[in-house]
Design a protein around this motif. Structure first.
Motif, PDB file in Angstrom:
ATOM      1  N   ASN A 384       0.954  -1.015  -0.086  1.00 55.90           N
ATOM      2  CA  ASN A 384      -0.329   0.037  -0.163  1.00 55.90           C
ATOM      3  C   ASN A 384       0.813   1.508   0.029  1.00 55.90           C
ATOM      4  N   PHE A 385       2.171   1.626   1.007  1.00 59.82           N
ATOM      5  CA  PHE A 385       3.176   2.280   1.003  1.00 59.82           C
ATOM      6  C   PHE A 385       3.534   2.763  -0.479  1.00 59.82           C
ATOM      7  N   VAL A 386       4.123   1.777  -1.137  1.00 59.22           N
ATOM      8  CA  VAL A 386       4.546   2.081  -2.264  1.00 59.22           C
ATOM      9  C   VAL A 386       3.888   1.882  -3.034  1.00 59.22           C
ATOM     10  N   LEU A 395       1.769  -2.340  -7.910  1.00 61.85           N
ATOM     11  CA  LEU A 395       3.159  -2.324  -7.593  1.00 61.85           C
ATOM     12  C   LEU A 395       2.797  -3.608  -7.086  1.00 61.85           C
ATOM     13  N   GLN A 396       3.116  -5.063  -6.446  1.00 66.36           N
ATOM     14  CA  GLN A 396       3.314  -5.612  -6.020  1.00 66.36           C
ATOM     15  C   GLN A 396       4.327  -5.879  -5.155  1.00 66.36           C
ATOM     16  N   HIS A 397       4.914  -4.888  -4.566  1.00 67.52           N
ATOM     17  CA  HIS A 397       6.056  -4.825  -3.897  1.00 67.52           C
ATOM     18  C   HIS A 397       7.579  -4.164  -3.552  1.00 67.52           C
ATOM     19  N   GLN A 398       8.143  -3.908  -2.425  1.00 64.44           N
ATOM     20  CA  GLN A 398       9.795  -2.541  -3.102  1.00 64.44           C
ATOM     21  C   GLN A 398      10.149  -3.997  -2.870  1.00 64.44           C
ATOM     22  N   LEU A 399      11.496  -3.469  -3.252  1.00 61.22           N
ATOM     23  CA  LEU A 399      12.772  -4.369  -4.205  1.00 61.22           C
ATOM     24  C   LEU A 399      13.261  -4.140  -2.624  1.00 61.22           C
ATOM     25  N   LEU A 400      14.101  -5.499  -2.044  1.00 67.27           N
ATOM     26  CA  LEU A 400      14.971  -5.536  -1.669  1.00 67.27           C
ATOM     27  C   LEU A 400      16.387  -5.278  -2.744  1.00 67.27           C
ATOM     28  N   GLU A 401      17.227  -4.884  -1.753  1.00 70.62           N
ATOM     29  CA  GLU A 401      19.158  -4.803  -2.116  1.00 70.62           C
ATOM     30  C   GLU A 401      19.312  -6.744  -2.898  1.00 70.62           C
ATOM     31  N   ASP A 402      19.830  -6.198  -3.989  1.00 64.79           N
ATOM     32  CA  ASP A 402      20.737  -7.465  -4.770  1.00 64.79           C
ATOM     33  C   ASP A 402      22.052  -7.133  -4.801  1.00 64.79           C
ATOM     34  N   ALA A 403      22.586  -5.790  -4.606  1.00 61.69           N
ATOM     35  CA  ALA A 403      23.669  -5.602  -4.488  1.00 61.69           C
ATOM     36  C   ALA A 403      24.917  -5.611  -2.525  1.00 61.69           C
ATOM     37  N   GLY A 404      26.139  -6.431  -2.433  1.00 56.77           N
ATOM     38  CA  GLY A 404      26.807  -5.693  -1.513  1.00 56.77           C
ATOM     39  C   GLY A 404      26.988  -7.326  -1.136  1.00 56.77           C
TER      40      GLY A 404
END
Length: 670
Positions: A384-386, A395-404
């Motif tokens: 709901n926020f995104v 939108l179905q999600h917020q992305l998580l970091e894939d680097a690092g």
């Protein structure tokens, strides 16, 4: 007291009432401009404690303890932390690296999941409602800090003298020992890492109370009835390495506490790590289903305190505090080991799907879309926020970091889509506590959130689905988000004067990171998928944070520049050339932007170019920070916090009108 006759009273009342009305109407007019200071909620809490910190440093210097804390005359070859243009250097979060070294014990017997009624009281709290302590079961989270290892040299991994030998981790299990001076992760303490009682007092009396104040403002829980008694979670009841939780926490427990945090100050195996944290006691149910963390460990690296003590300015202090808040949030549940244990806040039961998931996505490139595997969070409040924030209903999600790698990927938000937020894996000077992270904590089912206290997330706001999908010259056309070559520009959120940096790399970038026809060209930030955007790069060109009051020393008087929390970057033209300036701003009651150019407040309508003394201000098409008004923070006097103006009325005007009516009634009765 002087009494008026009826004749004098009747003659003076109209004059008195009119005078008072005129005075109060003038006050109302003066308050019709509401200066939004988007970081002021937390900044005010932090600033209150910064004053304590400044006094603490003055006392250390006057007593002579300051010189003893760090032996600058040491010749052991140690290197001091070098601030970069007055700010912390790059920060390396090691949360997941630490969590993988923990060995979770299996429960002695199979436990059922907690019944739904355990969460009912929490779920009755509306997201925007401040939970009152009058409710005996639900209230602001009570954090108890155990600082035993900050005193009397009790920490077996603490550095108390130059040349002392300590061990990183458990001799290297799952830990990068590149900094170790000897095999088996044996490390030699350097002079700038020596821990003293004075440093312990600083952490205990200033840093920790600030963290407590912030979280108690945002988070409420089903409070623990009676004593908080911990359950076995890790082997040997160990929290952080070589920190065994005392048995009385598992037997008698501790009163008036919802989570206990064990505090250490020891060197870390990564020189870029300022602090670390982990949850170290939480219920374990069937199939590794976990409950809310009831204990955590937080470690502060002494190596980083010397620059803070040598340069006790408020902006740098805020950076340190927010790093501590970042780490503590991991311990509260923002950790990939907990995602599958989240409980749907609307039902109190396990989600019917995994809250985090991997999926195949399509990334736009100059040669066409390419498939890429990403991961994201898809819980209700986050979605709901995104959708609202990015103005993208699909939108179905917020992305998580894939680097690092292991330390960063998975337990942080993707930098390309979030940019400035305190739960990025790469912390920077401006990282607000926003509704995005608080939505995740709400979706854990463990916390009720006071959303009126959040700081606005401005990165990507209202820029649409195509902006979220990937960076192209078209989708990222808003100010600060894209350029084909190195270009000075206000940053996307206008917190500073930055530069878009575009580089040529030695080899082709991965297909999903190609944003130019030339596959070797990309932005400077690999954590942001090599998308080019304007960033404040310390000691680079004319870059500077407008929100850092310490930069007032470099303010251009000829254009009336101003640096502070209520300053933002704006473009202007003068004498035929274009540039950027940091100017004070305010938002009117009807959400219009005004900018103080020299000594003149100009109303900046989208796309207009008001001119002051030959300075033509280029008004931004969208200045979304003016969507937020301010209302008083309970318990903090006249301090303010931003809330969405659509859901509230400016309380300053309301209070003035109420005062007007009260005084009017008073004079009528005289």
């Amino acid at each position: 007291m002087k009494r008026y006759s009826s004749s004098s009273s009747s003659n003076s009342r109209p004059v008195s009432v009119l005078c008072v009305l005129a005075l109060l109407l003038a006050i109302v007019a003066a308050h019709s401009h509401v200066t939004d200071q988007s970081s002021e909620i937390i900044d005010h809490i932090i600033s209150k404690n910064y004053l304590k910190f400044a006094r603490h440093v003055d006392e250390l210097k006057s007593s002579g303890e300051f010189e003893q804390m760090f032996d600058s005359s040491s010749s052991d070859g140690s290197i001091d932390v070098q601030l970069v243009d007055g700010h912390l250097p790059g920060y390396d979060c090691q949360h997941d690296n630490i969590m993988q070294t923990r060995k979770i014990v299996k429960p002695k017997d199979n436990k059922d999941m907690l019944p739904r009624k355990h969460y009912d009281r929490l779920n009755k709290q509306h997201d925007d409602e401040l939970v009152q302590e009058t409710n005996a079961n639900v209230g602001p989270i009570r954090i108890n800090f155990d600082t035993t290892f900050l005193h009397s040299k009790k920490d077996p991994m603490g550095c108390y003298s130059t040349g002392q030998k300590v061990t990183f981790g458990n001799g290297g299990r799952g830990i990068n020992c590149s900094l170790a001076s000897e095999p088996n992760c044996i490390y030699t303490c350097q002079a700038n890492e020596i821990f003293t009682d004075a440093l312990g007092n600083l952490i205990e009396q200033v840093i920790l109370p600030t963290i407590r104040d912030v979280f108690s403002a945002f988070l409420s829980v089903n409070r623990v009835d009676g004593n908080l008694v911990l359950t076995d979670t890790y082997a040997d009841r160990e929290c952080d390495n070589n920190y065994r939780i005392p048995d009385y926490y598992f037997e008698k427990g501790i009163a008036n506490t919802d989570i206990v945090m064990f505090i250490t100050a020891r060197p870390t195996f990564s020189s870029a790590t300022i602090a670390t944290a982990l949850a170290c006691s939480f219920p374990i149910y069937n199939n590794n289903f976990f409950g809310r963390p009831y204990a955590a460990g937080i470690n502060f690296n002494p190596y980083y305190f010397k620059p803070l003590l040598n340069n006790p300015n408020q902006f740098l202090f805020k950076e340190y505090i927010r790093v501590g808040l970042h780490e503590a949030t991991h311990a509260l549940g923002f950790s990939r080991i907990f995602y599958d244990s989240f409980l749907n806040p609307s039902t109190g039961q396990k989600y019917g799907y995994s809250p985090s998931y991997s999926f195949t996505d399509s990334a736009p490139t100059p040669s066409g879309p390419v498939s890429v595997t990403r991961s994201g969070i898809r819980t209700p409040n986050v979605v709901n926020f995104v959708r609202e924030h990015y103005d993208c209903a699909s939108l179905q999600h917020q992305l998580l970091e894939d680097a690092g790698g292991q330390g960063t990927a998975g337990s942080h938000w993707e930098k390309r889509t979030v940019g400035e937020e305190y739960m990025l894996g790469y912390v920077q000077p401006v990282f607000p506590i926003t509704g995005l992270t608080l939505a995740l904590l709400a979706d854990s089912g463990w916390y009720a959130i006071n959303n009126t206290y959040v700081e606005p997330l401005m990165w990507g706001r209202k820029l649409g689905c195509s902006w979220f999908a990937g960076c192209t010259a078209t989708s990222w056309s808003a100010t600060g988000y894209f350029a084909n070559s190195i270009k000075d520009s206000c940053t996307p959120t206008r917190v500073g004067k930055g530069t878009v940096r575009v580089y040529s790399y030695d080899k082709d970038l991965a297909p999903e990171y190609r944003h130019f026809d030339n596959a070797t060209i990309g932005g400077a930030d690999y954590a942001a998928d090599y998308c080019p955007y304007s960033d404040v790069t310390p000691n680079f060109r004319q870059n500077a944070y407008c929100v850092d009051e310490a930069n007032q020393r470099i303010a251009s008087k000829s254009i009336g520049e101003y640096y502070g929390s209520d300053s933002r970057c704006f473009e202007y033209t003068s004498l035929g050339s274009s540039s950027q300036a940091c100017w004070k701003y305010q938002c009117t009651a009807d959400k219009k932007l005004q900018i103080l150019v020299k000594s003149t407040w100009v109303t900046c309508l989208p796309g207009s170019s008001p001119t002051v003394d030959g300075i033509a201000v280029q008004c931004p098409k969208n200045f979304y920070i003016c969507d937020f008004n301010v209302i008083p923070i309970p318990g903090l006097g006249n301090l303010t916090m931003p809330v969405d103006s659509a859901s509230s009325v400016s309380s300053s005007a309301t209070l003035i009108l109420l005062s007007l009516l009260s005084l009017f009634s008073l004079f009528i009765l005289i």
